[in-house]
Design an enzyme around this catalytic site. Structure first.
Site, mmCIF file in Angstrom:
data_model
loop_
_atom_site.group_PDB
_atom_site.id
_atom_site.type_symbol
_atom_site.label_atom_id
_atom_site.label_comp_id
_atom_site.label_asym_id
_atom_site.label_seq_id
_atom_site.Cartn_x
_atom_site.Cartn_y
_atom_site.Cartn_z
ATOM 1 N N ALA A 251 -27.199 -21.313 133.235
ATOM 2 C CA ALA A 251 -26.572 -21.022 133.031
ATOM 3 C C ALA A 251 -26.046 -19.772 132.818
ATOM 4 O O ALA A 251 -24.501 -18.790 133.332
ATOM 5 C CB ALA A 251 -26.184 -21.096 130.709
ATOM 6 N N ALA A 252 -26.364 -19.253 134.377
ATOM 7 C CA ALA A 252 -26.304 -18.275 134.683
ATOM 8 C C ALA A 252 -24.553 -17.898 135.629
ATOM 9 O O ALA A 252 -23.889 -16.831 135.617
ATOM 10 C CB ALA A 252 -27.176 -17.356 135.490
ATOM 11 N N GLY A 253 -24.662 -19.082 136.480
ATOM 12 C CA GLY A 253 -23.828 -19.076 136.707
ATOM 13 C C GLY A 253 -22.276 -19.578 136.185
ATOM 14 O O GLY A 253 -21.388 -18.978 136.401
ATOM 15 N N ASP A 254 -23.146 -20.440 135.147
ATOM 16 C CA ASP A 254 -21.515 -20.963 134.417
ATOM 17 C C ASP A 254 -20.745 -19.970 133.492
ATOM 18 O O ASP A 254 -19.821 -19.588 133.694
ATOM 19 C CB ASP A 254 -22.162 -21.869 132.804
ATOM 20 C CG ASP A 254 -23.175 -23.002 133.805
ATOM 21 O OD1 ASP A 254 -22.673 -23.433 134.905
ATOM 22 O OD2 ASP A 254 -24.019 -23.682 133.128
HETATM 23 O O1 RIB Z 1 -26.155 -25.332 134.352
HETATM 24 C C1 RIB Z 1 -26.208 -24.988 132.574
HETATM 25 C C2 RIB Z 1 -26.457 -26.126 132.681
HETATM 26 O O2 RIB Z 1 -26.531 -27.513 133.609
HETATM 27 C C3 RIB Z 1 -27.162 -26.830 131.369
HETATM 28 O O3 RIB Z 1 -26.871 -25.960 130.127
HETATM 29 C C4 RIB Z 1 -27.865 -27.922 131.426
HETATM 30 O O4 RIB Z 1 -27.108 -28.820 130.550
HETATM 31 C C5 RIB Z 1 -26.744 -28.797 132.475
HETATM 32 O O5 RIB Z 1 -25.858 -28.981 132.234
#
Ligand code: RIB
Length: 310
Positions: A251-254
């Protein structure tokens, strides 16, 4: 500041995470791991990141009519995201991801998208009023291509800015054109989209310029420990990464995208907004799990200001 919400159209998952010494090879069993269940999904992670970074956020997505879906709804609301357009889709399971993380912080992820991928263009049209009023529309690639294309069509019709995180990469799923204001990709996605090698910042900058040639106002390439490069028609930027002890990059990119969106909505200059997003992403790697790792604005500003109170 525009008081309309950032609207995230995207996926929401339950992540089942096992922390192991090393990632298993095909056929190998690695034992003595530690299990955790956390909220994830690229869309929901970005929405939570934008909200924690100080933005008003609304979420458009789909879950199944099951216990996991109810948990996802409750979690988004508890984290300050308007989940009024989180649709419950009958007859499908909520999205899930199986994640393994090793001692070096590397991960591998298998996603069962379930309801996320059942989101249709009609579902998006049903939310048109909300999208037409958005300060920005954020998209990733874990819902159906039809849903993403419809969101981009509405954005163009109402002159709304958009941020597309082209992750995970799916060939020809969404056309790269001027309906995208900020295109965000990592080095692998940049290489796929440009058919060029992207293994160091100079190549990433060339790829960013090539992507801007397709229509987006900005193309941003995240490079992990090598920071970020960005290009528009007029400018080029390179931002260094913040050195941290990474234990889990999930989730670093998110988090980068959510924090970037929040900073841009506050009308920060691009270089300043990118630094804010880099700091947020760096902090996200210092904690385990997707949403539990997402920092708030105060923690991000502490890192930006050189304080170690993060
Ligand atoms: O980018 C990380 C995410 O990718 C995770 O939380 C997982 O659910 C996938 O969608």
């Amino acid at each position: 500041m525009n008081n309309s919400p950032i609207v995230v159209v995207g996926s929401a998952n339950l992540d089942f995470v096992v922390k192991t010494r090393h990632l298993p090879a095909p056929g190998e069993t690695v034992t003595d791991g530690e299990f955790s269940q956390v909220f994830g999904g690229k869309g929901a992670n970005s929405a939570v990141a934008a909200a924690r970074a100080g933005a008003r956020v609304a979420f458009v997505g789909g879950v199944g009519d099951d216990e996991l879906g109810r948990q996802v709804h409750h979690n988004l609301t508890a984290r300050g995201v308007d989940a009024g357009h989180l649709l419950t889709l009958p007859g499908v399971a909520s999205g899930t991801a199986l994640i393994m993380v090793d001692d070096a912080g590397e991960n591998c992820i298998a996603v069962a998208p379930g309801a996320n991928r059942q989101l249709t263009a009609q579902h998006i049209r049903d939310c048109q009023t909300t999208l037409a009023d958005a300060a920005m529309i954020m998209l990733q690639m874990e819902v159906s291509p039809a849903a993403n294309r419809e969101a981009l069509r509405i954005a163009a019709a109402y002159s709304r800015p958009t941020m597309l995180n082209y992750a995970p990469f799916r060939r020809d799923a969404v056309e790269i054109d001027d309906k995208i204001t900020w295109l965000v990709v990592n080095e692998l996605e940049a290489a796929e989209l440009t058919n060029c090698s992207v293994s160091h910042p100079e190549e990433a900058l060339s790829a960013a310029k090539k992507m801007v040639g397709l229509g987006p106002a900005w193309a941003i390439v995240t490079l992990g420990r090598a920071g970020v490069v960005a290009a528009s028609r007029e400018s080029e930027l390179r931002i260094e990464a913040f050195p941290v002890q990474a234990i889990d990059t999930t989730a670093a990119g998110d988090t980068f995208c959510g924090a970037l969106a929040a900073a841009l909505q506050r009308r920060e200059e691009m270089a300043q907004a990118l630094r804010f997003a880099c700091a947020a992403a760096a902090l996200a790697t210092t904690r385990m799990g997707a949403q539990p790792s997402i920092p708030d604005r105060a923690a991000i500003e502490c890192l930006l200001n050189g304080s170690d109170r993060v």
